[in-house]
Design an enzyme around this catalytic site. Structure first.
Site, mmCIF file in Angstrom:
data_model
loop_
_atom_site.group_PDB
_atom_site.id
_atom_site.type_symbol
_atom_site.label_atom_id
_atom_site.label_comp_id
_atom_site.label_asym_id
_atom_site.label_seq_id
_atom_site.Cartn_x
_atom_site.Cartn_y
_atom_site.Cartn_z
ATOM 1 N N MET A 46 29.389 44.798 35.118
ATOM 2 C CA MET A 46 30.411 43.520 35.509
ATOM 3 C C MET A 46 30.591 42.421 34.514
ATOM 4 O O MET A 46 29.681 42.112 34.040
ATOM 5 C CB MET A 46 30.198 42.718 36.998
ATOM 6 N N ASN A 47 31.761 42.157 33.909
ATOM 7 C CA ASN A 47 31.983 41.119 33.162
ATOM 8 C C ASN A 47 33.030 40.360 33.756
ATOM 9 O O ASN A 47 33.100 39.947 35.111
ATOM 10 C CB ASN A 47 31.981 41.472 31.770
ATOM 11 N N ASP A 48 33.904 39.695 33.111
ATOM 12 C CA ASP A 48 34.980 38.229 33.536
ATOM 13 C C ASP A 48 35.508 38.486 35.070
ATOM 14 O O ASP A 48 35.852 39.550 35.453
ATOM 15 C CB ASP A 48 36.197 38.590 32.649
ATOM 16 N N GLN A 64 36.126 42.556 36.009
ATOM 17 C CA GLN A 64 36.060 43.409 34.968
ATOM 18 C C GLN A 64 34.845 44.614 35.225
ATOM 19 O O GLN A 64 33.851 43.802 35.319
ATOM 20 C CB GLN A 64 35.805 43.121 33.650
ATOM 21 N N TRP A 72 29.354 48.493 29.344
ATOM 22 C CA TRP A 72 30.519 48.361 29.545
ATOM 23 C C TRP A 72 31.526 49.762 28.812
ATOM 24 O O TRP A 72 30.911 50.379 28.316
ATOM 25 C CB TRP A 72 31.038 47.264 28.381
ATOM 26 N N SER A 113 41.229 41.865 31.300
ATOM 27 C CA SER A 113 41.202 40.833 32.143
ATOM 28 C C SER A 113 42.672 40.052 32.649
ATOM 29 O O SER A 113 43.706 40.539 31.822
ATOM 30 C CB SER A 113 40.365 39.462 31.570
ATOM 31 N N ARG A 172 46.061 39.071 25.314
ATOM 32 C CA ARG A 172 45.296 39.515 26.547
ATOM 33 C C ARG A 172 45.013 38.411 27.312
ATOM 34 O O ARG A 172 44.964 37.147 26.965
ATOM 35 C CB ARG A 172 44.213 40.331 26.135
ATOM 36 N N GLU A 226 39.758 33.994 24.303
ATOM 37 C CA GLU A 226 39.984 34.721 25.227
ATOM 38 C C GLU A 226 40.251 33.878 26.655
ATOM 39 O O GLU A 226 39.777 33.006 26.715
ATOM 40 C CB GLU A 226 38.547 35.609 25.367
#
Ligand code: FRU
Length: 494
Positions: A46-48, A64, A72, A113, A172, A226
């Site tokens: 898991m990220n963002d 994410q 990732w 994202s 992005r 970002e």
């Protein structure tokens, strides 16, 4: 490979990974670093946080996600929902890379994202289709759902097929909102070593027109921005960012004025949202009570712990209400719903802590806990106060908060917290009316979130102690400290 071969190959990988996923979730359940009341993946990476939105009586948190390993990889959108921001339920993956604009031949592709909006009873997600290459391809895409669970990608994708020339180093993380009947989107970008937030406008969420650069780095604020989020707050606007390659900061906010006619945001104040190492890609939503709630990825790129194989990786911060203070800066407060987690508690009031003496209190071991302490600095003359927790009996391992009143300096020292990277965070508390210090601290099995003086300063850090010890040890130095009140609660699993 042609498009249809690519999809077949992708589906084959999904089938191969299925067995690995089952094994990973079993390992994950036995892991002492799994958090008890924070959102984290059932298994996988898991990220963002993505697509934070309040829809039909529920908070939706997408994120994410790489479901097939704890590293990732090709990005999917994981999905969890909650009615109270405390108890979350995992739903099926909302977006998987299936279309040419989000499928590549190396691992660096997928549904990156983005954000969510509610319109005409539908939930629409906006995200970046990313395909790695010598020149990575980044386009903005949309997917909609009537039930908030199953999403249909637009046949007209990508809705924005390419970046403007003045912002083409990264394109992005679209964040969409509505102002006076018109839709706006900010997109993170950069060029000539300056991070930029690009602004688009739409009447119907389908056709998007480029308006220009809403805000950009002054040369010291990173070379690519970002996950920008631009929104009204308390009569002003706030822009939150995750700047890349900025000296000394991994997150940033600016508060100021947004001029929708020119499409320009004029910052008046700038500061870090969180002074700890594990806070990135923050995003906000507005709920049915009109609260602006913020959640961030409670982790960081490049963490040593990410190299381990545990079957899962990554977590979200606690939900925090974001407030604009009269001086134009922002404060973050843990949402009051979290009080539901409080179980057994202990409280103390009006105690003088002696110079050089350690006063200790216990909370249940092996469990998450929260403590709230107020110190009266008018009746204290110590030069320093140390608060240790997650401490081994011989104190060889501990996490320490230090307050130095002469400098109003707050330190979160994780050098002896346990495994993982060694981190020390520092911040100066803003002048407040009184001279009291108020600390509210949440400890989950591998996380610490410190809120000082009602969220004026916040510090978030992952820690990896050998055991989850529930005690708290307070020690003044160079004088005494008046502990006005202290409450410690054991927190239950959410
Ligand atoms: C931020 C970020 C985003 C990107 C996503 C990919 O952490 O790099 O810019 O969309 O992660 O997973």
């Amino acid at each position: 490979m042609n498009d249809s071969n690519q999809v077949q190959e992708h589906l084959k990988q999904i089938r191969l990974a299925d067995g690995a996923v089952a094994a990973a979730s079993e390992t994950a359940e036995r892991d002492e670093y799994r958090l008890h009341y924070h959102v984290m993946p059932q298994s996988g990476w898991m990220n963002d946080p993505n697509g934070l939105v309040y829809f039909k009586g529920e908070y939706h948190l997408f994120y994410q996600h790489h479901p097939y390993s704890d590293k990732w990889g090709p990005m999917h959108w994981g999905h969890a929902v909650s009615k109270d921001l405390v108890h979350w339920r995992h739903l099926p993956v909302a977006l998987a890379p299936t279309e040419p604009y989000e499928l590549g031949e190396t691992g660096g592709y997928g549904c990156w994202s983005g954000s969510a909006v509610v319109h005409d009873e539908e939930l629409t997600l906006f995200y970046t289709g990313h395909v790695d290459g010598r020149q990575p391809l980044e386009v903005q895409c949309a997917a909609s759902s009537a039930d908030g669970v199953v999403f249909r990608k637009r046949s007209g994708n990508p809705v924005i097929p390419g970046s403007p020339d003045e912002g083409n180093v990264g394109f992005r993380d679209p964040k969409v909102w509505r102002h006076e009947g018109t839709w706006y989107m900010v997109i993170g970008s950069g060029q000539s070593s300056r991070g930029k937030a690009l602004l688009y406008q739409s009447e119907d969420l389908e056709k998007w027109d480029y308006k220009g650069i809403a805000a950009e780095s002054d040369g010291t604020q990173g070379d690519m921005w970002e996950c920008p989020d631009l929104f009204p707050l308390g009569g002003k606007h706030a822009l939150i960012l995750s700047p890349m390659n900025m000296e000394g900061a991994k997150n940033l906010y600016m508060a100021g004025e947004m001029d929708y006619a020119t499409g320009q945001f004029k910052p008046q104040v700038q500061a870090m949202l969180d002074h700890g190492p594990d806070f990135y890609a923050a995003q906000t939503l507005v709920d049915d009570q009109g609260r602006r709630i913020l959640i961030a990825w409670m982790d960081r790129w490049g963490s040593a712990m990410a190299k381990e194989s545990r079957g899962w990786y990554g977590a979200m911060t606690l939900p925090r209400e974001l407030l604009l203070k009269p001086d134009g800066t922002l404060a973050q407060k843990p949402v009051p719903e979290l009080e539901k987690l409080r179980e057994k508690g202990e409280s103390v009031s009006g105690k003088l802590l002696e110079d050089g003496q350690t006063a200790s209190w216990q909370a249940a071991e092996g469990q998450g806990f929260e403590w709230l302490a107020e110190f009266d600095w008018c009746e204290s003359d110590a030069e320093r106060l140390e608060i240790a927790f997650l401490a081994a009996e011989d104190r060889s391992e501990e996490t320490v908060i230090v307050y130095v009143p002469g400098e109003r300096k707050l330190i979160l020292d994780c050098t002896r917290s346990g495994r993982g990277d060694v981190q020390v965070s520092e911040a100066i508390l803003p002048e407040s009316g009184g001279r009291n210090l108020k600390l509210q601290v949440f400890v989950d099995r591998s996380s610490v979130e410190v809120f000082a003086n009602d969220g004026d300063i916040v510090m978030t850090s992952r820690v990896y102690p050998a055991a989850l010890r529930g005690g708290l040890h307070l020690k003044p130095e160079g004088g005494a400290v008046k502990l006005q009140s202290l409450n410690i609660w054991s927190l239950t699993r959410s």
